[in-house]
Each structure stands twice: as C-alpha cells, then as structure tokens.
Write a protein that holds these residues in place. Structure first.
Motif, PDB file in Angstrom:
ATOM      1  N   ALA A  58     -41.463  24.806  21.782  1.00  0.00           N
ATOM      2  CA  ALA A  58     -41.256  23.460  21.414  1.00  0.00           C
ATOM      3  C   ALA A  58     -40.029  23.084  22.140  1.00  0.00           C
ATOM      4  CB  ALA A  58     -41.350  23.397  19.892  1.00  0.00           C
ATOM      5  N   ARG A  59     -38.891  23.809  22.137  1.00  0.00           N
ATOM      6  CA  ARG A  59     -37.750  23.356  22.505  1.00  0.00           C
ATOM      7  C   ARG A  59     -37.720  22.886  24.089  1.00  0.00           C
ATOM      8  NH1 ARG A  59     -33.405  22.557  25.309  1.00  0.00           N
ATOM      9  NH2 ARG A  59     -31.395  23.592  25.078  1.00  0.00           N
ATOM     10  N   ASN A  60     -38.650  23.371  24.576  1.00  0.00           N
ATOM     11  CA  ASN A  60     -38.865  22.761  25.907  1.00  0.00           C
ATOM     12  C   ASN A  60     -39.736  21.674  26.370  1.00  0.00           C
ATOM     13  OD1 ASN A  60     -37.159  24.834  27.928  1.00  0.00           O
ATOM     14  ND2 ASN A  60     -38.212  26.311  26.384  1.00  0.00           N
ATOM     15  N   GLN A  61     -40.035  21.086  25.220  1.00  0.00           N
ATOM     16  CA  GLN A  61     -40.898  19.844  25.138  1.00  0.00           C
ATOM     17  C   GLN A  61     -40.042  18.799  25.194  1.00  0.00           C
ATOM     18  OE1 GLN A  61     -44.273  20.120  25.491  1.00  0.00           O
ATOM     19  NE2 GLN A  61     -43.581  22.299  25.747  1.00  0.00           N
ATOM     20  N   VAL A  62     -39.438  18.318  26.325  1.00  0.00           N
ATOM     21  CA  VAL A  62     -38.329  17.243  26.407  1.00  0.00           C
ATOM     22  C   VAL A  62     -38.753  15.853  26.823  1.00  0.00           C
ATOM     23  CG1 VAL A  62     -36.660  19.164  26.624  1.00  0.00           C
ATOM     24  CG2 VAL A  62     -37.450  17.821  28.691  1.00  0.00           C
ATOM     25  N   SER A  63     -37.909  14.978  26.641  1.00  0.00           N
ATOM     26  CA  SER A  63     -38.338  13.640  27.149  1.00  0.00           C
ATOM     27  C   SER A  63     -36.978  13.255  27.912  1.00  0.00           C
ATOM     28  CB  SER A  63     -38.503  12.764  25.981  1.00  0.00           C
ATOM     29  OG  SER A  63     -39.728  12.981  25.325  1.00  0.00           O
ATOM     30  N   PHE A  64     -37.296  12.963  29.208  1.00  0.00           N
ATOM     31  CA  PHE A  64     -36.084  12.738  30.293  1.00  0.00           C
ATOM     32  C   PHE A  64     -35.559  11.513  29.821  1.00  0.00           C
ATOM     33  CE2 PHE A  64     -38.712  16.010  32.223  1.00  0.00           C
ATOM     34  CZ  PHE A  64     -37.849  16.618  32.733  1.00  0.00           C
ATOM     35  N   PHE A  65     -34.314  11.305  30.247  1.00  0.00           N
ATOM     36  CA  PHE A  65     -33.719  10.000  30.167  1.00  0.00           C
ATOM     37  C   PHE A  65     -34.272   9.086  31.067  1.00  0.00           C
ATOM     38  CE2 PHE A  65     -29.671  12.314  28.526  1.00  0.00           C
ATOM     39  CZ  PHE A  65     -29.657  11.764  27.305  1.00  0.00           C
ATOM     40  N   PRO A  66     -34.189   7.898  31.084  1.00  0.00           N
ATOM     41  CA  PRO A  66     -35.018   6.965  32.107  1.00  0.00           C
ATOM     42  C   PRO A  66     -34.537   7.319  33.452  1.00  0.00           C
ATOM     43  CG  PRO A  66     -34.499   5.735  29.984  1.00  0.00           C
ATOM     44  CD  PRO A  66     -33.928   7.110  30.095  1.00  0.00           C
ATOM     45  N   GLY A  67     -35.309   7.515  34.425  1.00  0.00           N
ATOM     46  CA  GLY A  67     -34.927   7.595  35.713  1.00  0.00           C
ATOM     47  C   GLY A  67     -34.232   8.853  36.248  1.00  0.00           C
ATOM     48  N   ALA A  68     -34.271   9.904  35.058  1.00  0.00           N
ATOM     49  CA  ALA A  68     -33.703  11.196  35.719  1.00  0.00           C
ATOM     50  C   ALA A  68     -34.724  11.949  36.622  1.00  0.00           C
ATOM     51  CB  ALA A  68     -33.848  12.179  34.332  1.00  0.00           C
TER      52      ALA A  68
ATOM     53  N   VAL B 184     -30.929  15.918  23.724  1.00  0.00           N
ATOM     54  CA  VAL B 184     -31.325  17.145  23.206  1.00  0.00           C
ATOM     55  C   VAL B 184     -31.426  17.448  21.736  1.00  0.00           C
ATOM     56  CG1 VAL B 184     -29.262  18.295  22.919  1.00  0.00           C
ATOM     57  CG2 VAL B 184     -31.055  19.830  23.406  1.00  0.00           C
ATOM     58  N   ASP B 185     -30.664  16.639  20.994  1.00  0.00           N
ATOM     59  CA  ASP B 185     -30.225  16.628  19.404  1.00  0.00           C
ATOM     60  C   ASP B 185     -31.787  16.714  18.523  1.00  0.00           C
ATOM     61  OD1 ASP B 185     -27.963  17.016  19.620  1.00  0.00           O
ATOM     62  OD2 ASP B 185     -27.357  15.165  18.818  1.00  0.00           O
ATOM     63  N   GLU B 186     -32.634  15.623  18.920  1.00  0.00           N
ATOM     64  CA  GLU B 186     -33.920  15.432  18.338  1.00  0.00           C
ATOM     65  C   GLU B 186     -35.017  16.481  18.836  1.00  0.00           C
ATOM     66  OE1 GLU B 186     -37.031  14.589  16.078  1.00  0.00           O
ATOM     67  OE2 GLU B 186     -35.109  13.901  15.880  1.00  0.00           O
ATOM     68  N   VAL B 187     -34.884  17.137  20.249  1.00  0.00           N
ATOM     69  CA  VAL B 187     -35.696  18.237  20.625  1.00  0.00           C
ATOM     70  C   VAL B 187     -35.422  19.472  19.578  1.00  0.00           C
ATOM     71  CG1 VAL B 187     -36.102  19.940  22.446  1.00  0.00           C
ATOM     72  CG2 VAL B 187     -35.802  17.177  23.049  1.00  0.00           C
ATOM     73  N   ILE B 188     -34.354  19.681  19.481  1.00  0.00           N
ATOM     74  CA  ILE B 188     -33.887  20.850  18.574  1.00  0.00           C
ATOM     75  C   ILE B 188     -34.674  20.645  17.330  1.00  0.00           C
ATOM     76  CG2 ILE B 188     -32.150  22.428  17.747  1.00  0.00           C
ATOM     77  CD1 ILE B 188     -32.623  22.769  20.426  1.00  0.00           C
ATOM     78  N   ARG B 189     -34.179  19.585  16.686  1.00  0.00           N
ATOM     79  CA  ARG B 189     -34.931  19.258  15.431  1.00  0.00           C
ATOM     80  C   ARG B 189     -36.296  19.503  15.310  1.00  0.00           C
ATOM     81  NH1 ARG B 189     -30.600  15.463  15.158  1.00  0.00           N
ATOM     82  NH2 ARG B 189     -31.846  13.882  15.965  1.00  0.00           N
TER      83      ARG B 189
END
Length: 235
Positions: free
Chosen positions: A103-113, A18-23
């Motif tokens: 923008a906060r909801n533009q996430v990249s999932f952990f592998p396999g999530a 989440v940290d980079e998502v928030i930034r």
C-alpha cells in the motif's frame, strides 16, 4: 565544470506527496490485521505503533537507516506487549509489513512529475536517493532511473555523504557534474551542496526554509519548472 550529466531525485514529497500515502497504508494494514488476526488488532493502532517506533529510535538511532526494520520491529514489539509470543508476534508483523509496503507504494505523483522524468531521462542520467523504503519497481518508474540508493541499501541516511558518493560512483561522474532535487532543506538541499552537488529545492508542499541555513540558489514550486531551470545549471 564539464556540464551536467547526473540528476538525482529524492522521492517522498519530491515526486509524490507522502503523508496521505502512509496514513492510507497504515489503515490498510490495520484492516488486514483485523480481518486475519482479530485478536491482535487492538495492539496495532497507528498511535501505539508510533509510540513504540519513537522509543526504538531513541534507544537505537541506527533504526533511522532502515525504516523497514523499524516498522516491522515496532509492530512485533506492540504484539509482544499485548501478550503474543515472540515467534508469533514477529510472524504476524512480517506479514503485516508486506501489506503495508504494497500500500505504501500506491502513490499519486505530483502534476507533471512523470512527464518531467521521461523528458530528462532522454538527456541525463537519473538516480533516486531516498531515506524511505519506496520501491520504484512497484511504483512503475524503475526504468527511468539508472539506480536507486536508499538509506537501507547504503546503510546511512541523508544528509550523510554516503548516498551522494554512491550516486557519483554509479553514474561515473564528478560532483560538479551532478544535481540533486529534493524537498528537505537539510537532508536534500544543504546536504547536496555540502557534498559538491548543485541543488534545487523542490518546495512542492510549501515548507518554510530554516532561518539557520543559507537559502538555496534555485527552487521550484512545480516540477514542470525544472527543465526550464536546467540551462542555468548546465554549463
């Protein structure tokens, strides 16, 4: 125990980092303000907003139960401190928050999530329990979850019992039929254990476990490990 029926997941730093998502969301918001309200841009640096946020939380700890209100009010106060009238400051802050939240909801999932969630949803009731303000519909995974309870919707954040109790009511199960998966030692793992759930520490971002807490019985470093762990818990 009558068998595992419910699996609840924390979201930030459990299903995605989440940290980079928030930034990035803060950068997007700053760019939007610079484009649409250039006279306000200097008032809304991320550092300035964090300073106001910290003060608001010190003065009113209940803000932590509603991060949307906290961020929106912090932006409005920063604008007012820079000379904007109350109504205009709150109007700009409300518009800016919509930009942030998208923008906060533009996430990249952990592998396999996603694969793990899709697999588990075939056999278990899945729920989301989050202190944050992500939107599963915007992210595109709402159909995998029976419910999503947050600090905002419940009114109390983890590690308080309210969200865990709401999960049991939503799923119609007992605590010993429920498992919580999360990254935070206190708010997820220890809280779940204290409220009768089984718990798995999803340590996907290499945190250190606090010395003053009993270590978890089960932990994973990759979400793909979770399905293989469940037979040990489902009995």
């Amino acid at each position: 125990m009558t068998g595992l029926k419910l699996i609840t997941f924390d979201l930030d730093n459990t299903l995605w980092p989440v940290d980079e998502v928030i930034r990035q969301a803060e950068r997007t918001t700053s760019d939007w303000i610079a484009d649409h309200h250039p006279d306000a841009a200097r008032a809304l640096t991320p550092a300035r907003i964090r300073t106001v946020r910290d003060r608001l939380v010190r003065e009113h700890p209940d803000y932590l139960n509603n991060l949307t209100r906290l961020r929106r009010d912090a932006m409005a106060e920063a604008f007012m401190a820079a000379g904007f009238e109350d109504k205009e400051a709150r109007h700009i802050a409300a518009d800016a928050f919509l930009v942030f939240h998208e923008a906060r909801n533009q996430v990249s999932f952990f592998p396999g999530a996603l694969e793990v969630l899709e697999t588990l949803a075939d056999s278990y009731t899945l729920g989301a329990l989050s202190n944050g303000n992500s939107d599963l519909k915007r992210i595109g995974i709402a159909d995998l979850f029976r419910f999503h309870h947050s600090a905002e919707s419940i009114g109390r954040r983890k590690p308080e019992p309210d969200m865990f109790r709401a999960a049991l009511r939503s799923a119609g199960v007992e605590p010993d039929q429920a498992l919580h998966v999360g990254d935070h030692p206190v708010e997820d793992v220890d809280a779940a254990r204290r409220h009768g759930f089984q718990a798995v520490w999803a340590n996907l971002i290499d945190l250190d476990w606090p010395d003053d807490l009993d270590r978890p019985d089960h932990h994973i470093h990759h979400l793909r490990e979770l399905p293989d762990l469940l037979p040990l818990l489902d009995n």
